[in-house]
Scaffold this motif. Structure first.
Motif, mmCIF file in Angstrom:
data_model
loop_
_atom_site.group_PDB
_atom_site.id
_atom_site.type_symbol
_atom_site.label_atom_id
_atom_site.label_comp_id
_atom_site.label_asym_id
_atom_site.label_seq_id
_atom_site.Cartn_x
_atom_site.Cartn_y
_atom_site.Cartn_z
ATOM 1 N N SER A 90 21.967 3.804 -14.256
ATOM 2 C CA SER A 90 21.990 4.232 -12.860
ATOM 3 C C SER A 90 20.628 4.782 -12.435
ATOM 4 C CB SER A 90 23.058 5.311 -12.669
ATOM 5 O OG SER A 90 22.894 5.935 -11.414
ATOM 6 N N CYS A 91 20.130 4.290 -11.306
ATOM 7 C CA CYS A 91 18.845 4.755 -10.736
ATOM 8 C C CYS A 91 19.069 5.631 -9.513
ATOM 9 C CB CYS A 91 18.004 3.556 -10.330
ATOM 10 S SG CYS A 91 17.427 2.603 -11.717
ATOM 11 N N ILE A 92 20.279 6.108 -9.346
ATOM 12 C CA ILE A 92 20.615 6.788 -8.086
ATOM 13 C C ILE A 92 19.734 8.025 -7.862
ATOM 14 C CG2 ILE A 92 22.457 7.967 -6.830
ATOM 15 C CD1 ILE A 92 24.443 6.022 -8.209
ATOM 16 N N HIS A 93 19.541 8.817 -8.901
ATOM 17 C CA HIS A 93 18.688 9.997 -8.720
ATOM 18 C C HIS A 93 17.215 9.621 -8.628
ATOM 19 C CE1 HIS A 93 22.188 12.638 -10.152
ATOM 20 N NE2 HIS A 93 22.047 12.729 -8.856
ATOM 21 N N GLN A 94 16.840 8.544 -9.323
ATOM 22 C CA GLN A 94 15.453 8.080 -9.210
ATOM 23 C C GLN A 94 15.166 7.625 -7.776
ATOM 24 O OE1 GLN A 94 13.228 8.413 -11.661
ATOM 25 N NE2 GLN A 94 11.682 7.792 -10.171
ATOM 26 N N ILE A 100 13.049 -0.656 -7.575
ATOM 27 C CA ILE A 100 13.244 -1.944 -8.263
ATOM 28 C C ILE A 100 11.966 -2.325 -9.008
ATOM 29 C CG2 ILE A 100 13.603 -4.434 -7.885
ATOM 30 C CD1 ILE A 100 15.555 -3.606 -5.590
ATOM 31 N N HIS A 101 10.824 -2.106 -8.381
ATOM 32 C CA HIS A 101 9.564 -2.458 -9.039
ATOM 33 C C HIS A 101 9.339 -1.603 -10.289
ATOM 34 C CE1 HIS A 101 5.285 -3.325 -9.617
ATOM 35 N NE2 HIS A 101 5.572 -4.464 -9.025
ATOM 36 N N GLN A 102 9.663 -0.326 -10.214
ATOM 37 C CA GLN A 102 9.519 0.543 -11.395
ATOM 38 C C GLN A 102 10.351 0.015 -12.561
ATOM 39 O OE1 GLN A 102 10.908 4.190 -9.678
ATOM 40 N NE2 GLN A 102 8.848 4.983 -9.251
ATOM 41 N N ALA A 103 11.554 -0.440 -12.254
ATOM 42 C CA ALA A 103 12.470 -0.868 -13.324
ATOM 43 C C ALA A 103 12.189 -2.280 -13.804
ATOM 44 C CB ALA A 103 13.915 -0.760 -12.830
ATOM 45 N N LYS A 104 11.797 -3.161 -12.885
ATOM 46 C CA LYS A 104 11.714 -4.591 -13.219
ATOM 47 C C LYS A 104 10.288 -5.126 -13.280
ATOM 48 C CE LYS A 104 15.979 -4.850 -13.710
ATOM 49 N NZ LYS A 104 16.394 -4.984 -15.099
ATOM 50 N N GLY A 105 9.335 -4.346 -12.778
ATOM 51 C CA GLY A 105 7.926 -4.751 -12.862
ATOM 52 C C GLY A 105 7.487 -5.742 -11.809
ATOM 53 N N SER A 106 8.419 -6.294 -11.068
ATOM 54 C CA SER A 106 8.063 -7.220 -9.978
ATOM 55 C C SER A 106 9.302 -7.377 -9.093
ATOM 56 C CB SER A 106 7.634 -8.579 -10.519
ATOM 57 O OG SER A 106 8.767 -9.407 -10.728
ATOM 58 N N TRP A 107 9.130 -8.168 -8.028
ATOM 59 C CA TRP A 107 10.281 -8.484 -7.166
ATOM 60 C C TRP A 107 10.627 -9.966 -7.279
ATOM 61 C CZ3 TRP A 107 6.127 -5.558 -4.934
ATOM 62 C CH2 TRP A 107 6.396 -4.197 -4.798
ATOM 63 N N ASN A 108 10.248 -10.565 -8.378
ATOM 64 C CA ASN A 108 10.460 -12.009 -8.513
ATOM 65 C C ASN A 108 11.556 -12.337 -9.519
ATOM 66 O OD1 ASN A 108 8.601 -12.918 -6.629
ATOM 67 N ND2 ASN A 108 6.925 -12.551 -8.072
ATOM 68 N N ASN A 109 12.228 -13.446 -9.251
ATOM 69 C CA ASN A 109 13.244 -13.980 -10.168
ATOM 70 C C ASN A 109 14.321 -12.955 -10.504
ATOM 71 O OD1 ASN A 109 11.678 -16.356 -10.270
ATOM 72 N ND2 ASN A 109 10.342 -15.362 -11.767
ATOM 73 N N LEU A 110 14.773 -12.258 -9.490
ATOM 74 C CA LEU A 110 15.821 -11.253 -9.695
ATOM 75 C C LEU A 110 17.106 -11.690 -9.020
ATOM 76 C CD1 LEU A 110 13.829 -7.948 -8.952
ATOM 77 C CD2 LEU A 110 14.376 -8.936 -11.196
ATOM 78 N N LYS A 111 18.210 -11.479 -9.728
ATOM 79 C CA LYS A 111 19.519 -11.652 -9.099
ATOM 80 C C LYS A 111 19.984 -10.273 -8.631
ATOM 81 C CE LYS A 111 24.254 -13.285 -9.753
ATOM 82 N NZ LYS A 111 25.260 -13.862 -10.672
ATOM 83 N N VAL A 112 20.089 -10.136 -7.319
ATOM 84 C CA VAL A 112 20.482 -8.854 -6.726
ATOM 85 C C VAL A 112 21.895 -9.008 -6.172
ATOM 86 C CG1 VAL A 112 19.943 -7.165 -4.926
ATOM 87 C CG2 VAL A 112 18.076 -8.345 -6.123
ATOM 88 N N VAL A 113 22.797 -8.161 -6.634
ATOM 89 C CA VAL A 113 24.180 -8.211 -6.144
ATOM 90 C C VAL A 113 24.448 -6.980 -5.284
ATOM 91 C CG1 VAL A 113 26.626 -8.204 -6.787
ATOM 92 C CG2 VAL A 113 24.980 -9.533 -8.134
ATOM 93 N N LYS A 164 0.837 -1.215 0.000
ATOM 94 C CA LYS A 164 0.000 0.000 0.000
ATOM 95 C C LYS A 164 0.869 1.262 0.000
ATOM 96 C CE LYS A 164 -4.455 -1.374 1.768
ATOM 97 N NZ LYS A 164 -4.731 -2.436 2.731
ATOM 98 N N LEU A 165 1.954 1.243 0.770
ATOM 99 C CA LEU A 165 2.847 2.413 0.812
ATOM 100 C C LEU A 165 3.501 2.635 -0.549
ATOM 101 C CD1 LEU A 165 4.464 1.875 4.330
ATOM 102 C CD2 LEU A 165 3.091 3.851 3.645
ATOM 103 N N ILE A 166 3.932 1.549 -1.178
ATOM 104 C CA ILE A 166 4.581 1.690 -2.495
ATOM 105 C C ILE A 166 3.559 2.207 -3.519
ATOM 106 C CG2 ILE A 166 5.695 0.414 -4.390
ATOM 107 C CD1 ILE A 166 7.062 -1.303 -2.166
ATOM 108 N N GLU A 167 2.349 1.670 -3.476
ATOM 109 C CA GLU A 167 1.314 2.138 -4.422
ATOM 110 C C GLU A 167 0.972 3.608 -4.168
ATOM 111 O OE1 GLU A 167 -0.915 -2.148 -5.205
ATOM 112 O OE2 GLU A 167 -1.880 -0.669 -3.906
ATOM 113 N N ARG A 168 0.917 3.976 -2.898
ATOM 114 C CA ARG A 168 0.568 5.361 -2.573
ATOM 115 C C ARG A 168 1.681 6.320 -3.032
ATOM 116 N NH1 ARG A 168 -2.437 7.075 3.077
ATOM 117 N NH2 ARG A 168 -3.114 9.108 2.362
ATOM 118 N N ALA A 169 2.926 5.922 -2.791
ATOM 119 C CA ALA A 169 4.052 6.757 -3.229
ATOM 120 C C ALA A 169 4.039 6.901 -4.749
ATOM 121 C CB ALA A 169 5.361 6.138 -2.757
ATOM 122 N N GLN A 170 3.779 5.795 -5.442
ATOM 123 C CA GLN A 170 3.742 5.846 -6.917
ATOM 124 C C GLN A 170 2.590 6.748 -7.385
ATOM 125 O OE1 GLN A 170 6.094 4.202 -8.985
ATOM 126 N NE2 GLN A 170 5.167 5.550 -10.514
#
Ligand code: CP
Length: 297
Positions: free
Chosen positions: A273-277, A141-154, A17-23
């Motif tokens: 780079s998403c640093i400013h985003q 991450i959701h904005q860029a990838k569309g979900s939080w699934n099947n991601l390799k995060v380093v 809900k917080l992520i949806e509200r922020a978006q």
């Protein structure tokens, strides 16, 4: 929602809900609610630009009056306890206290003392928890990838001293199916954290990464300052190393960045780079947090 102390204690439902509200606020900047009878206090015992100023701006966007404090000019400097200061704020009608402190459990301990009188938001505590950063990072991450699934995060660098990394791994494990990997100097490797695969080889680790998170070298938390002269070459994210990741991999860093130390300047500035985003999302996420707390008070 009364307090935001750590990610562990926020339900998945509320995180979404917080992520949806922020978006929503990001997409509809003219449809922002207004809370002109509310106020919040900002109490920062550690330095900050992004978190402090974005909470301040978030409050003003919501017509919440923000009280900026300088520790040295408050009565804390006359031996008043933080609890008594917050109770004085509550007596004036201040609704929310936003607090950053070097103690890992500072907000948790305060919560037990002030409980229902004033809402608490943890704006970064010690090396343990930075919930608003984790929320804005999950949003990014959701904005860029569309979900939080099947991601390799380093995650690269100083995990041991990083409240950002700990909170990020927690939120990603709550929200999706990610595989989190860490690489960096041995003295900073995650200990007793089965959620992260500790890697040795920077090249194989970065291979096929979807998300790369560079962490700041926090000289102020190290018992001995480290020599950063050759760090970029040994452990930093360079253009050549970024090429090992997936072509659409994103690069994140909570900031502030040490250019050409943990991250090459051209990588920090590159298209991936998403640093400013992250910083922009931070403003809208903090609006969502303040609005949600205010609605439920
Ligand atoms: N990421 C973060 O917490 O930045 P600041 O220290 O500038 O608030």
């Amino acid at each position: 929602m009364r307090h935001i102390i750590d990610i562990e204690n926020i339900s998945n439902d509320l995180i979404i809900k917080l992520i949806e509200r922020a978006q929503y606020y990001l997409d509809h900047p003219h449809q922002i609610p207004s809370y002109p009878t509310h106020s919040c206090g900002l109490l920062f015992f550690e330095n900050s630009t992004r978190t402090l100023h974005s909470f301040y701006l978030a409050a003003t966007r919501l017509s919440i009056t923000p009280l900026m404090t300088n520790i040295n000019t408050t009565s804390l400097n006359k031996q008043e306890s933080v609890t008594d200061m917050l109770l004085a704020w509550a007596a004036m009608g201040v609704n929310v206290a936003i607090i950053r402190h070097g103690d890992n459990h500072f907000c948790q301990k305060l919560k037990e003392k002030v409980d229902s009188k004033i809402a608490l938001i943890n704006a970064g505590s010690g090396m343990l928890s930075h919930p608003s950063q984790a929320l804005l990072d999950a949003m990014t991450i959701h904005q860029a990838k569309g979900s939080w699934n099947n991601l390799k995060v380093v995650i690269m660098g100083d995990y041991n001293h990083s409240r950002v990394a700990r909170s990020l791994v927690t939120i990603l494990n709550k929200l999706g199916r990610v595989s989190c990997h860490w690489v960096g100097p041995e003295q900073w490797q995650p200990r007793d954290d089965s959620r992260i695969t500790v890697e040795k080889n920077i090249h194989t680790t970065l291979s096929d990464a979807d998300v790369i998170v560079c962490l700041r070298i926090q000289q102020e938390r190290l018992s001995q300052p480290i020599d950063t002269k050759n760090y970029l070459l040994s452990w930093g994210l360079t253009k050549e190393r970024l090429k090992l990741a997936k072509p659409d991999a994103i690069v994140m860093h909570p900031g502030p960045i040490n250019r050409d130390i943990e991250i090459a300047s051209d990588v920090a500035n590159c298209q991936q780079s998403c640093i400013h985003q992250q910083v922009t999302n931070g403003l809208y996420m903090r609006m969502a947090i303040l609005a949600t707390i205010t609605d439920s008070s």
